[in-house]
Structures are given as structure tokens and as C-alpha cells.
Design an enzyme around this catalytic site. Structure first.
Site, PDB file in Angstrom:
ATOM      1  N   LEU A 195       0.848  -1.189   0.000  1.00 44.21           N
ATOM      2  CA  LEU A 195       0.000   0.000   0.000  1.00 44.21           C
ATOM      3  C   LEU A 195       0.886   1.242   0.000  1.00 44.21           C
ATOM      4  O   LEU A 195       1.663   1.468   0.921  1.00 44.21           O
ATOM      5  CB  LEU A 195      -0.907   0.016   1.238  1.00 44.21           C
ATOM      6  CG  LEU A 195      -1.785   1.271   1.415  1.00 44.21           C
ATOM      7  CD1 LEU A 195      -2.815   1.348   0.299  1.00 44.21           C
ATOM      8  CD2 LEU A 195      -2.468   1.269   2.775  1.00 44.21           C
ATOM      9  N   GLY A1164     -47.810  12.195  14.045  1.00 43.26           N
ATOM     10  CA  GLY A1164     -46.503  12.480  13.466  1.00 43.26           C
ATOM     11  C   GLY A1164     -45.879  13.779  13.938  1.00 43.26           C
ATOM     12  O   GLY A1164     -45.209  14.457  13.161  1.00 43.26           O
ATOM     13  N   VAL A1246     -45.280  -3.854  16.733  1.00 39.64           N
ATOM     14  CA  VAL A1246     -44.105  -4.592  17.207  1.00 39.64           C
ATOM     15  C   VAL A1246     -43.434  -5.194  15.984  1.00 39.64           C
ATOM     16  O   VAL A1246     -44.060  -5.935  15.209  1.00 39.64           O
ATOM     17  CB  VAL A1246     -44.506  -5.696  18.208  1.00 39.64           C
ATOM     18  CG1 VAL A1246     -43.277  -6.507  18.605  1.00 39.64           C
ATOM     19  CG2 VAL A1246     -45.183  -5.075  19.429  1.00 39.64           C
ATOM     20  N   LEU A1247     -42.173  -4.900  15.796  1.00 37.94           N
ATOM     21  CA  LEU A1247     -41.456  -5.342  14.601  1.00 37.94           C
ATOM     22  C   LEU A1247     -40.907  -6.746  14.793  1.00 37.94           C
ATOM     23  O   LEU A1247     -40.476  -7.115  15.900  1.00 37.94           O
ATOM     24  CB  LEU A1247     -40.328  -4.362  14.279  1.00 37.94           C
ATOM     25  CG  LEU A1247     -40.818  -2.966  13.873  1.00 37.94           C
ATOM     26  CD1 LEU A1247     -39.680  -1.965  13.932  1.00 37.94           C
ATOM     27  CD2 LEU A1247     -41.443  -2.997  12.490  1.00 37.94           C
ATOM     28  N   HIS A1263     -38.894   6.819  22.967  1.00 43.18           N
ATOM     29  CA  HIS A1263     -39.788   6.283  23.998  1.00 43.18           C
ATOM     30  C   HIS A1263     -39.991   7.347  25.068  1.00 43.18           C
ATOM     31  O   HIS A1263     -39.029   7.987  25.506  1.00 43.18           O
ATOM     32  CB  HIS A1263     -39.169   5.023  24.626  1.00 43.18           C
ATOM     33  CG  HIS A1263     -40.050   4.394  25.663  1.00 43.18           C
ATOM     34  ND1 HIS A1263     -41.171   3.663  25.340  1.00 43.18           N
ATOM     35  CD2 HIS A1263     -39.974   4.391  27.025  1.00 43.18           C
ATOM     36  CE1 HIS A1263     -41.746   3.237  26.445  1.00 43.18           C
ATOM     37  NE2 HIS A1263     -41.038   3.654  27.491  1.00 43.18           N
ATOM     38  N   GLY A1297     -35.836  -6.869  21.986  1.00 43.67           N
ATOM     39  CA  GLY A1297     -36.581  -6.727  23.223  1.00 43.67           C
ATOM     40  C   GLY A1297     -37.551  -5.569  23.157  1.00 43.67           C
ATOM     41  O   GLY A1297     -37.675  -4.883  22.145  1.00 43.67           O
ATOM     42  N   VAL A1298     -38.234  -5.309  24.258  1.00 44.03           N
ATOM     43  CA  VAL A1298     -39.172  -4.198  24.342  1.00 44.03           C
ATOM     44  C   VAL A1298     -38.458  -3.010  24.987  1.00 44.03           C
ATOM     45  O   VAL A1298     -38.200  -3.017  26.183  1.00 44.03           O
ATOM     46  CB  VAL A1298     -40.430  -4.582  25.159  1.00 44.03           C
ATOM     47  CG1 VAL A1298     -41.356  -3.375  25.287  1.00 44.03           C
ATOM     48  CG2 VAL A1298     -41.150  -5.745  24.512  1.00 44.03           C
ATOM     49  N   GLU A1328     -39.050  15.632  23.344  1.00 45.64           N
ATOM     50  CA  GLU A1328     -38.864  14.704  22.222  1.00 45.64           C
ATOM     51  C   GLU A1328     -38.444  15.444  20.961  1.00 45.64           C
ATOM     52  O   GLU A1328     -37.601  14.964  20.200  1.00 45.64           O
ATOM     53  CB  GLU A1328     -40.154  13.925  21.970  1.00 45.64           C
ATOM     54  CG  GLU A1328     -40.485  12.914  23.043  1.00 45.64           C
ATOM     55  CD  GLU A1328     -41.830  12.220  22.824  1.00 45.64           C
ATOM     56  OE1 GLU A1328     -42.088  11.214  23.500  1.00 45.64           O
ATOM     57  OE2 GLU A1328     -42.610  12.696  21.969  1.00 45.64           O
TER      58      GLU A1328
END
Length: 1353
Positions: A195, A1164, A1246-1247, A1263, A1297-1298, A1328
């Protein structure tokens, strides 16, 4: 003799070759196999399709060439050469520009090429070759040098090279290229190289196999993204010539690389003609060859050939006949070419075909070219994308920087439908760094603005200001505002009157004849006389001086004239503003505005129309001459009539040796001493009118409904100067009455019995009496004997004429829909705005501030976006008076232009009114004038004057209380604000960018970015400042002079401040300005706010309470501290970590902006916060919201997306059988939009685990609690029931997890005693809206990452 040529290939390189060959008079016809749409459009060119000739059938090509009398075949790509097309053609007796199969090994076989270089002493990187993956990886790990360059030995379309960051990455490349044969048999043999460090440069050369002659050096840009980021490509742009390689280094390349290579080929008996391309690394030990190519480079060819002056056909023919050394090879001097490649979406992994291309120039020009690489045309004749690299946009210019800017601009004007185009905006930037090292960096002084001269003027006029001090004045010049204490006067019910004035084009007369003090006196007299109209005593005065180049002695004389007027009226000169604006005013040009504040007892306010009686006297007080009306037209007509103003005056003053200029420039009569004592008695004078709009117009202002009058000049002689003016310019008597004072400077209404005019007002004349208005009596103001009196004094000069004079002063009404007056503001009987002192002030201090918008106005004028500068004007003024603790009360403006355009003036005016609304100020007045002598037709200037009030005990700064350890809290700016724009203009000129070009630091245009209004801090700070114990010791508005010179305005000399640039956001605009203008950090800090619009000095014990008010709504942050200044020679402002912050911001400029999707289910509100933040470039969020997905139709969040122009989708979970299937559809749409990051903003789903794993580290949620406390739902209820003292919100990565993912940002919110779920939730929403954008900024710039263990880092 004309020849036929066959060119093999279809890309941009071949387009450029055909373009250049078509210019040769020796070429009659050019065939291209298979060619392209762009080639077909060239003169002399014709494509050959596969039905006519198969590009892979070499024998057929040779036969066709003989049949069609082809004199020369030019082979563009490397593959046909490596497969032996050159040999077939040579055997058939067809001249081929390109080597045979043996010669093509120099590119086609990297191992052979490295061995060749080693055999013939050509400098190159150390290397080894391998056919076994394990041996190759073992070598990488044990090599005595960094063996990090992994190459497929065969041809891989320019993509078979990996420059690895470490051994692990290099080994991965071995597995892909050799183990998995990613590039097929091209990777069956592998080369592992050392290099090398340095810049890469391409030196292409023509060779006939005996001699070799270098072309101009060029630099290719292989990586996909800005800053050499992203995957390797075939080349995303190039420029030529490349200044990175010095002349000595080029000479070394000629001898040690090119000539040795040709001699090596001769020694090995390899016939070679065509192009020999050396890819070089410029190392500390000199140039080293990275690779050889056997053909023209792509895209280098496209920027090299436009600079070739020689006939390309002749050069190629000479190469094929071993006569290269016999022909001249000439290149254009002093011209640079820059090419920017536009690639389709998905390149280099895939290509997007069939997208409609818009914006293509109609034709190539000598300075602008477009060559096609992968472009097709549909039956509707629309251009379509048809490959990875689609086209290259090229610009030529004598300046490399301008060529780069123009090429980038050209690329930006061409668009692809669908997913759009990919192109770099930093082509040639590496060369600029070298240029920057030898090119002096720009400074504010270089742009025509001398801060030191401004400081020198302040020091020079301080004694003048002190000479005007009177009871009530607090402090002196140099602060943010001028202060006046009303308690020091004897008014019981004081009412504030304000007046704004300008001197018009009379200043031009003063400048040309060096009568500076006269016109300074004029300015004050006009404003003070206006204040007298309402019966007020002038107490304080501000001035605004604008110029193209500040000449301190001249400006000081202007101010001296104002100070003389102030002393004569016992009015204090409390401050002013001097604006040096080289792009608005030519050197030597000036304009001025003045603002006077007066005080009147409530019971003494004029006019008293209610006291009018028929028979009341109309009294005229003599003027001193023309005063300041109508000078624009007077001077224009005099110049046209060739009047010599330096001649001795033929009228008053001539006997004393005065010139015409001296007589015309006689200062305006000041009436304060004459009238004020009588106005304050309040027993005789019913009305006053200052004659500035013409005698008829101003008398008319004295007549309420039901009254009329006749002015009789039978006993009132007209001064000779008006006769001379009328005779010389052939003016009508009527136009003098309408536009000039005609010898009457002030008009009074007195009772019929009054003797005041006889006993106390020298020179006063009775002009007429008030009469009851009768029906059909015609004009309200009639005039007798004026024509006769005027004719007497005009006849010696040619008598009267019929010429009319235009109106210079204009009036714009306030728009009540924009700003409603404060309750303290009211109108007098004549409709003039006055202000009572708000009742809450017991010891009120008037605080006056003035400012302009500077050459930011030029950007507004050039982009025709004129509204926002009015907001700027208000912001600059009210932010200054805030620094003294003031509550802004009222605002006035001055507007002067070259050509009166009512709509333009209304636009500017509406912005001023909007600014006043935001500042909670009443808009009082605007002085507007059209002055073609001072301004170009499309140019205007603005000045503003703000009045505020503070309680005496609340005046800031508290200089004696500021101590080491006090904390600095910064309020962010919205960008450049309104200072330093002359330097901005200089930078734009240097880089060749226009205001309609895309900003290099955002998705908006430069004009849009630079016109973002200055932030008004009134609403942010007024609540705090109204409290008795707010803890703020000082406020510093970061305005002209930047950080370095504004914070010291609120510090004692024994104190300094230490700022930490890591604690506030440096807006990208400053990073770009610094890079583009090579502006030093010191100059940047001395000129600009650097991201801090207002700095608060706060006691340590009060920091939290101040931040509680300002952190979330204003994005306030602790940015530094006050320290002791031990060395008086050291600066008072030290900014730590500034260089590092600047480097980070500049690095982000070269990175691709992240594409963000927001998933919602409802209103939103956080989506809106993210949209607003990403579109506010000052916040430095290197990302754009490109997609909104809702799982529910009809929600407010979708409306927000539509209003913001963000694409949105409704993907209802109800339409899918399972969560996994639904999430797979989400992923498909996210990938189609090329999304990098996903923000969950109230997405109530919930994904699934596969989705979370797919988007791991790129998926975040907000959150409403301070995790890990209270995950899940109903969190505020839980917090309240648990008796928590605080709650808040958390932005975190999403895991399986949650609410357990790694935390990025948290924002705490105190729980108040009377909180319920709703009130607490509302306050958390505000937090937020601060936290989510902050987290996205960290994600987008790579600061927030998730570790393999799942924690944030």
C-alpha cells in the site's frame, strides 16, 4: 486527402474520441462500432449496428475495413486489444491505434505487468502474485510492508482492485476475488501489492513503439461518493491538467516510467503503438506506477482531448507509422477541463435503465460538453439511462475552480426520473488543497470590509458623542444600544415620539464638494424637526451610515455635523451604525439615515385639531434654502444642463464668495430652539408641520376635515435660490409648490389673536388663515401671488418653465394583518404613531438600537427573494437592545432604492412588519425614497431602528458582577445571520458558484440557504428577562465582529471567556466557507457567529433554571465559562477544539447525506420535528427524510409528509397474513427508496425479529420515559403513580426486546406537583422534539454507533 476511420466502442471515451476526430480536416467519415446516440449526432459520424458488423468477429472487422477503405481503426476498450484485435488488423494491413495481444498484456495481466516493471527498473510498489488463497492471506499477514492492495491479475472493467483498510479486509478481498472468482477468470491469479501513500495521478502518453510523448496529466476519481467514500467504480469524474504532479516529477515519469516502458517493450520484441497509460502514486519517494493500461482512460480521455490543440488523427496516424517524433504535439495553455460523471441509481452494483433524462443541453459548446456513456433514446425521442455510468458533464475554464463549479452545476441541472442520478460534487477538490497552500486565504478585509477601520471610527467619534450628553444619557458609544433615563427629565406623563429621516441625494452633492458636516447636520435637523410636529422634545438620536469603502476622516465629519445639530437641540447622540458594503455601494458612494426619539407630555401632544377655529393663523417659518428635498432630480438636471456648481453663486451668498454647491448644500434649518419652549408651554401652538414633502402637501396635513385655506405670497418673498432653480431648470411654479419648501421650512397654526409669530419667531410670516370648508370649493389649499413672486426672482435666470419634478419620497401603509400595534401605541390626531410608557415600568430606561442587513441584501436582490431581509433587519436591531435587558416596544425602518418598484418595496416592507410581529414590537414608520443617483435600478438598502424599554434595575450587562467561573450558555444561530456577507460574495466569486446553484452543504440552493433569516431571540428571552432574579448577568449578540469581538463588549478588561467548540454545532455553511475561501479559523471567528447567535453569561447557581427555560425549545447549551485574564495582551475569547470541530464539519461535507425513512401510525409530531430539523442546515443533520410509511390511512402524519413534499406510503398491516410478511414488505419499500436509517415516530407495531436484524444499528425509536425505567405502554401513569420527580424521553436503537436497545440520547423533564398524564405528556413532547433530531444528527454523522455487544458507542 480525406480518410475514413473506424472507432471501436460505445462509451463516453469513444464519444470524446469521435468528437475530436470529427474536427480533423483530414477525416471524411467516422464509423463507430457499435457507437452510441451521442456519437451518431456528431458531424461525419455513423454508427454500425450488430447486423452490419459483429464487434466480436475480428476477422469480419478486418474484412469490412478493407472493403470500406478504412485508413485507421481506433480501439477504445481494453478487451478487444487483450483478445488480439490489433494483431488481426495488422495482419490484414489495416492501421490500428492500439497494441497487439502481447502489448495489451501490460494491462490484461497484472502479474506480467508487475514482472515487466521489475525487469526494466520501472518504479512500482512491492508485490507478490498468487493462485492459492491461503498462501495469499498468509503473505498479507506476514509481509514486511503493508500488503493491502489486492488486484485481479486479469481485466475486471476497472473494478478488480481493493485497497483494504487492514489485513482482515485484504484477506476478505482475497476470498472474494480469488476464492469466489468474483470477476471470473480475471481473478484466477491474484496480485498483492504494498500500500503506497499519496495522491493518484494518471499520465497518458502517445507512443509509436519507438518514442513516447506524454499528454497533460489528469486525475481520476474512482470512488462512488464525495471524499473518496463508497465502493470502487469505473470512474466518477476527472480533471486535467492535474497540478498535484510537479514539473520535475513529470520529467521523472517521462524518463523512468514511459521511456523505460517503451524501451522494455522493444527489448522484449513487442510491437506497441497507441496509448500507454501510467497510473501513478505520488509518494514521498517520488512517483510509483500502480498499473499500466493499454488504451485511453475513461473518464480521463473526456477531459484530456478537449485540451489537445493538435489534430488527433494526425497524431494517431503518426503513432501507427512510427513518425510520432516528427509531428508537433500542442496543448491549450491556461485552460482546465473538469468532468463530472452522472451514474444511475444502484451503480456500481447494478444499473437502473429506462429512466428519462431531463435537462440535457441542446448542443455542446466550446466551454461545455456532455459525452454519453450509457444513454439510449426511446421512440418518443426521449433520452433514457442505459447503463451504470450514463454521461459525463464537462466544463472548461481558465480557472480550475470555476471549471469544477461549472461542471458540477451542469451535472446538477441534468436529472434522471425515478431514483435519480448519482454524481460527486467534489471533483478536483484535491487540487484545490494544493492551490490553497499557495493561495492566500480570504479575509473580511480582502472582501472590502475593514473591521479595524470601523473600530477606529468609533474611537474617533466617541468625543463627539460625549459632547452631546445631557441629563438622561447613560453610558456611551460601543455598547449594543444607546440608553436614556426618563426619570432624569421632568415629564409627568411622558409619551414617546419617533422620527426616521434620510437626506436623499443631497449627500451626493456634499461628497462631491466635501461639505460633509453640512449634510450630517441636515440629517439630524430633518429628524428633530419631525419630532417637533407632535410637540415633542428631541432627546436621543441614532445614525446609520452606509458606504462602499469606509474612509474614517470623512465618516467622522459626517458624524460631527450630526453632533453639532444635537448640541444645538440639546439632544444626545447615543449611537449609530456604519456599514461598509462594497457590493452595494461603489467606492466613494454613501447614504445616511437618522432616527430621533422625542418626549412629550400626554397633554401637550399635537396637533390639536379640536381647538381649530376659523380665522386661526397659518404661520410660515423661513427655511434656510432647499433643505433636502428633490436633490436627485435637481442634480441630474443640472448635470444634463452642464451647470458648474463650483462657480460663484449668482444668488444669496455669492457676494461672500460662496459657490453654487455651498448655497445648495446649506444645512436644513433646525427649529428646536425656536419652537420647543413654546410647544412645552402648550398654550398657543395648535399644530406644526415640517415641510419636507413640498409646501402644498405639508400644509394639507394640517387641515382636518371641514377646513381649507388660501396661501398668499403677496407679502412673502420667495428666496432667490428658488428663482434660480426654476429659471435654470425651466420648472413650473406648481412643481416647486408640490416638491419644495419654497422658502417655508415649518408651518404653524396659531390663534387669530396670537402675537407669538411677531414677538418670538424671527422671520415668521402669515401665509393665510383657516377657513370653513364650503361645498364645491375645489382644492383644500389654494395659492395666491406665488407665481408673481417666483417670476420676479426667476426672470434673471430665464424665467419659469413647465417642467415637472418627480416625487422622491414614497409612502407605504402598514399592513394590519401582519402586525397589530402594542396596547401602549396609539395615533395622534394626524394618524402618527406614538407610544406611552408601559405602566409596569417605575424607572424606565429607553434603549435605542440601529443596524442594517449589509450585503445580504445583494443576495435577496439577485434571487428576487426580498421578504426575509425585512425579518433580518428587525432581528439585527432588537437582538442588540435585548443585550441591555430591553423589552422591544417599537420599530422604524429606512428604505432607499434606485428605481421605485412598489411591489418590491411592499415585499421588503412586509418582511419588516413580520419581523416586528415576531419581536412583539409596534411598527411605527418607514421612510422610503427613490434615489437613482445613489443606487442602481435593482438595488436598495435598508436600515432599522428599534426602541425598547427596561427597568433601571434590570439593565444589562452587570459588568461588576461578572466573575471567573460564570457559565456561558449559547443560543444557536440560524446560519450566517446578516454579517460577513461581503466575504461570502468573495468566496462565491472564487469558487464560481451562483446563488441558484445547489448549496454544497445542503439540498437547497445557495440563495435559499444564505437568505435564512437572522434568528430573533425576543420570544426566547423576554419571559426570562421579565423576572426579577433571572440570573443572567450579560447577553452578547454575536453580530459584526463575530465571536471574537462581541463577547468582549460585555466583559471587563480583566476577564476572558473560554468556549468549547465541541459543545455547540458549527453550521455546515461555515465549514464550507472556510474550505472554499481558505478562511483561517481566526478570521472565521472574527467575522461570523460560528453557530452561536446569542451568548448568555449566567451565574453558576442559575444555570439549571435558565436551561430549564431554554434547552428544549431553543436548543440552548452550556458552551463555555468566564476565566480570569492574566495577560492583557491575550485575546478575551479563546475557542477550544475549534479546529477539530471545523475539520469534522468539513469532512461531513464530502460524505453522502443519509436517506431516512420515518414510520408512523398517528399525528406524526415527531415526524414534523425531524423534517424541520433536517431542513435546517444550521443544525448540521447530514440526512434527509426521503420516505414516510404509515400502517394506517388518513392520519395527520401523512398530511404533514404531503405538506413537506416527502413521499409517503400507506402499508396497512391488516393486508398481510403475518408480521414477518408485513415487515418484509416494509423492507422491500425501504430498500427501493435506498433508505439508510429508519426512525420510528409513534409507529404502533411490534417489529419482527428478521426486520430488526436486517436493520440492526440503523433502526431507532423514541420512547416517552427515561429508560430503562418504564418500558412499554402507559409510562406517564406509571411514573406519576410511583411518585417520580422526573420523567422524560429516550432515543434508542431498536433490538428484539421491548425498549431494551442501546440508548443514544435522553432528555429529562421534571414532574411538577400539579401534573397529570396530559400535562406531563405535553411537556415531554417538547423534549422529544429536541432529542429525536439530536439523535438523528449523531446517527447521520456516524457518531452514534452500536457495538457488537449491542451497546451505544
Amino acid at each position: 486527402m480525406s480518410h475514413r476511420v473506424l472507432v471501436i466502442g460505445s462509451g463516453g471515451r469513444e464519444h470524446a474520441i469521435c468528437w475530436k476526430l470529427s474536427q480533423s480536416p483530414k477525416v471524411a467519415k467516422i464509423y463507430a462500432l457499435p457507437g452510441s446516440h451521442g456519437i451518431q449526432l456528431l458531424d461525419k459520424c455513423q454508427n454500425l449496428d450488430a447486423k452490419t458488423l459483429d464487434p466480436k468477429d475480428f476477422e469480419a472487422i478486418a474484412e469490412w475495413s478493407k472493403e470500406n477503405q478504412i485508413a485507421l481503426v481506433v480501439v477504445g476498450p481494453e478487451d478487444p486489444l487483450a483478445l488480439g484485435l490489433g494483431d488481426v488488423l495488422q495482419s490484414a494491413g489495416i492501421a490500428c491505434f492500439g497494441p497487439g495481444k502481447q502489448g495489451a498484456q501490460i494491462e490484461a495481466d497484472k502479474k506480467w505487468a508487475k514482472d515487466f516493471m521489475l525487469r526494466h527498473g520501472i518504479p512500482t510498489a512491492r508485490y507478490e502474485s498468487f493462485t492459492d488463497t491461503e498462501k495469499a492471506k498468509a503473505f498479507i499477514r506476514s509481509a514486511p510492508y503493508p500488503a493491502l492492495v489486492v488486484k485481479a491479475a486479469g481485466l475486471a472493467a476497472g473494478k478488480g482492485v481493493v485497497v483494504a483498510a487492514n489485513a482482515e479486509e485484504a484477506c476478505q478481498a482475497v476470498d472474494e476475488i480469488l476464492g469466489q472468482l468474483k470477476y471470473g477468470q480475471a481473478g484466477a491469479t491474484l496480485v498483492v501489492e504494498e500500500l503506497l501513500e499519496g495522491e493518484e495521478v494518471s499520465v497518458l502518453a502517445f507512443t509509436d513503439g519507438k518514442s513516447v510523448r506524454a499528454m497533460l496529466p489528469a486525475q481520476d476519481h474512482k470512488r462512488l461518493g464525495n471524499g473518496d467514500s463508497g465502493p470502487n467504480t469505473g470512474g466518477m469524474g476527472a480533471y486535467c491538467p492535474c497540478p498535484l504532479i510537479s514539473q520535475p516529477a513529470l520529467e521523472l515519469v517521462q524518463k523512468a516510467v514511459l521511456e523505460r516502458a517503451v524501451q522494455g517493450l522493444i527489448k522484449e520484441r513487442i510491437t506497441y503503438q497507441g496509448v500507454l497509460y501510467a497510473g501513478l502514486m505520488l509518494t514521498r519517494d517520488g512517483p510509483r506506477v500502480l498499473e499500466f493500461n493499454c488504451r485511453f482512460g475513461d473518464p480521463e480521455t473526456q477531459v484530456i482531448l478537449p485540451l489537445l490543440e493538435s489534430d488527433l488523427f494526425e497524431v494517431m496516424q503518426a503513432c501507427c507509422t512510427a513518425q510520432l517524433d516528427a509531428i508537433p504535439l500542442q496543448w491549450r495553455n491556461g485552460v482546465s477541463a473538469v468532468g463530472v460523471v452522472l451514474a444511475s441509481a444502484g451503480y456500481p452494483e447494478t444499473s437502473t435503465k429506462g429512466c428519462i433524462i431531463s435537462g440535457l443541453p441542446a448542443a455542446n459548446t466550446p466551454t461545455q460538453l456532455v459525452f454519453h456513456s450509457g444513454l439510449a433514446v426511446n421512440p418518443q425521442k426521449e433520452a433514457l439511462t442505459n447503463g451504470g455510468r450514463v454521461l459525463i458533464a464537462i466544463a472548461l475554464d481558465t480557472s480550475l475552480k470555476e471549471a469544477a463549479a461549472k461542471a458540477t452545476k451542469l451535472a446538477g441541472s441534468i436529472t434522471f426520473s425515478g431514483s435519480g442520478a448519482q454524481y460527486r460534487t467534489d471533483i478536483a477538490q484535491k487540487a484545490f488543497k494544493i492551490a490553497s497552500a499557495s493561495t492566500a486565504g480570504l479575509s473580511y478585509k480582502d472582501s472590502g470590509v475593514d473591521i479595524d477601520a470601523g473600530d477606529a471610527l468609533v474611537q474617533r467619534i466617541k468625543p463627539l458623542s460625549r459632547g452631546t450628553q445631557r441629563p438622561g444619557v447613560l453610558g456611551g458609544l460601543g455598547g449594543f444600544g444607546g440608553l436614556f433615563r426618563l426619570k432624569d427629565l421632568s415629564y409627568k406623563e411622558p409619551v414617546i415620539a419617533e422620527a426616521t429621516q434620510g437626506v436623499g441625494a443631497k449627500i451626493q452633492l456634499a461628497l462631491e464638494h466635501e461639505l460633509y458636516e453640512n449634510v450630517g447636520y441636515d440629517l439630524f435637523a430633518l429628524a428633530a424637526n419631525d419630532v417637533l410636529e407632535v410637540g415633542a422634545e428631541p432627546v436621543a438620536f441614532l445614525d446609520y451610515i452606509a458606504c462602499g469603502k469606509l474612509h474614517v476622516p470623512l465618516a467622522a465629519q459626517l458624524v460631527k455635523g450630526m453632533a453639532d445639530g444635537c448640541r444645538d437641540a440639546r439632544c444626545a447622540l447615543v449611537g449609530g451604525e456604519t456599514a461598509e458594503m462594497p457590493s452595494l455601494y461603489a467606492p466613494g458612494q454613501h447614504d445616511m439615515a437618522g432616527y430621533c426619539v422625542g418626549i412629550v407630555e400626554q397633554s401637550r401632544i399635537l396637533p390639536r385639531f379640536d381647538l381649530y377655529q376659523p380665522g386661526d393663523l397659518i404661520i410660515g417659518l423661513p427655511s434656510s434654502g432647499l433643505h433636502c428635498a428633490g436633490f436627485n432630480e435637481i442634480l441630474t438636471q443640472m448635470a444634463a444642463s452642464k451647470v458648474n456648481l463650483r462657480e460663484r453663486s449668482p444668488v444669496d451668498g455669492g457676494e461672500d464668495g460662496l459657490t453654487l454647491a455651498h448655497v445648495l448644500a446649506t444645512p436644513t434649518q433646525l427649529y428646536v430652539q425656536q419652537l420647543l419652549p413654546h410647544l412645552q408651554k402648550g398654550d398657543e401652538i395648535k399644530s406644526v408641520a415640517h415641510v419636507t414633502h413640498g409646501l402644498l402637501n405639508d400644509v394639507l396635513r394640517l387641515l382636518p376635515e371641514g377646513f381649507e385655506t388660501t396661501l398668499d405670497f403677496g407679502a412673502v418673498p420667495v428666496p432667490k435660490i428658488f428663482g434660480w432653480l426654476a429659471g435654470k431648470l425651466k420648472l413650473s411654479a406648481q412643481t416647486l409648490l408640490e416638491r419644495h419648501n419654497c422658502g417655508i421650512g415649518m408651518v404653524l397654526i396659531l390663534p387669530q389673536s396670537s402675537q407669538l409669530w411677531r414677538t418670538s419667531l424671527p422671520g415668521a410670516k402669515v401665509l393665510g388663515v383657516l377657513q370653513q370648508r364650503t361645498k364645491d370649493s375645489g382644492s383644500l389649499v389654494k395659492v395666491r401671488n406665488f407665481v408673481e413672486q417666483l417670476e420676479k426672482v426667476a426672470s434673471p435666470f430665464g424665467g419659469l418653465g413647465v417642467r415637472q419634478l418627480p416625487e422622491e419620497l414614497k409612502k407605504l401603509p402598514a399592513n394590519p394583518n401582519v402586525t397589530a400595534p402594542r396596547e401602549e401605541c396609539f395615533e395622534n390626531a394626524a394618524g402618527r404613531q406614538l407610544t406611552r410608557i408601559p405602566t409596569q415600568y417605575k424607572d424606565p430606561i429607553l434603549i435605542l438600537g440601529t443596524d442594517g442587513v449589509g450585503t445580504k441584501l445583494k443576495i435577496a436582490q439577485q434571487t428576487n427573494r426580498n421578504t426575509s431581509v425585512g425579518v433580518d433587519l428587525v432581528a439585527m436591531c432588537v437582538n442588540d437592545i435585548l443585550c441591555n435587558g430591553a423589552e422591544p416596544i417599537s420599530f422604524s425602518s429606512y428604505y432607499a432604492c434606485g428605481r421605485w418598484q412598489e411591489q418590491l418595496a411592499k415585499e421588503v416592507h412586509s418582511g419588516v412588519q413580520e419581523g416586528a410581529r415576531q419581536a412583539n414590537s409596534s411598527f411605527v414608520d418607514s421612510h422610503s425614497a427613490a434615489l437613482p443617483l445613489l443606487y442602481e435600478p435593482q438595488v436598495y438598502d435598508l436600515a432599522g431602528f428599534a426602541l425598547g424599554i427596561a427597568e433601571h434595575s434590570g439593565i444589562l450587562p452587570l459588568l461588576e458582577e461578572i466573575q471567573p467561573g460564570d457559565v456561558l450558555i449559547g443560543l444557536p444561530s440560524s446560519g450566517v445571520h446578516s454579517n460577513g456577507f461581503s466575504l461570502v460574495h468573495a468566496v462565491l466569486k472564487r469558487v464560481g458558484l451562483g446563488l441558484h446553484d445547489k448549496a454544497p452543504f445542503s439540498e437547497k440552493t445557495l440563495g435559499e440557504e444564505l437568505l435564512v433569516p437572522t434568528k430573533i431571540y425576543v420570544q426566547a428571552l423576554s419571559t426570562l428577562l421579565s423576572r426579577g432574579n433571572h440570573g443572567i448577568k450579560a447577553l452578547a449578540h454575536i453580530t459584526g465582529g463575530g465571536l471574537s469581538e462581541n463577547i468582549p463588549r460585555v466583559l471587563r478588561k480583566d476577564l476572558a471567556v473560554r468556549l468549547d467548540a465541541n459543545k455547540f454545532q458549527l453550521p455546515p455553511v461555515f465549514a464550507w466557507l472556510a474550505a472554499a475561501g481558505n478562511i483561517s479559523s481566526t478570521e472565521l471567528q472574527r467575522t461570523y457567529n460560528c453557530g452561536l447567535g446569542m451568548v448568555l453569561v449566567v451565574a453558576p447557581t442559575e444555570v439549571e433554571s435558565v436551561l430549564k427555560e431554554l434547552r428544549y425549545p431553543q436548543r440552548a447549551a452550556v458552551v463555555g465559562e468566564v476565566v480570569a485574564r492574566k495577560d492583557p495582551k491575550k485575546p478575551q475569547v479563546v475557542v477550544q477544539n475549534f479546529e477539530a470541530s471545523l475539520a469534522r464539519a468539513q469532512k461531513m461535507l464530502s460524505q453522502r447525506r443519509k436517506r431516512v425513512a420515518v414510520l408512523i401510525s398517528g399525528t406524526g409530531s415527531n415526524l414534523q420535528a425531524l423534517i424541520d430539523a433536517t431542513r435546517d442546515s444550521a443544525q448540521g443533520i447530514h440526512a434527509d427524510i426521503v420516505l414516510v410509511i404509515s400502517n394506517k390511512p388518513g392520519v395527520l402524519g401523512l398530511e404533514r409528509a404531503t405538506q413537506a413534499g416527502v413521499p409517503s406510503l400507506v402499508i396497512s398491516h391488516k393486508d398481510f397474513a403475518s408480521r414477518e410478511v408485513y415487515d418484509a414488505e416494509l423492507t422491500r419499500n425501504l430498500k427501493a427508496a435506498r433508505v439508510d436509517l429508519i426512525c420510528l415516530a409513534g409507529f404502533m407495531r411490534v417489529l419482527s425479529a428478521p426486520f430488526v436484524r436486517e436493520w440492526g444499528g440503523r433502526l431507532v425509536n423514541i420512547h416517552p420515559s427515561l429508560l430503562p425505567k418504564y418500558p412499554g405502554l402507559h409510562v406517564q401513569k406509571q411514573a406519576l403513580e410511583a411518585g417520580e420527580k422526573e420523567s422524560g424521553c429516550t432515543v434508542h436503537f431498536v433490538d428484539e426486546g421491548v425498549d431494551t436497545g442501546a440508548i443514544i440520547v435522553q432528555a429529562a423533564v421534571p414532574i411538577l406537583p400539579d401534573d397529570d398524564e396530559d400535562s406531563l405528556t405535553q411537556r415531554i413532547h417538547k423534549a422529544e422534539h429536541w432529542a429525536f433530531p439530536r439523535a438523528l444528527a449523531l446517527l447521520a454523522n456516524g457518531t452514534a454507533l452500536i457495538s457488537p455487544q449491542g451497546s451505544s458507542q
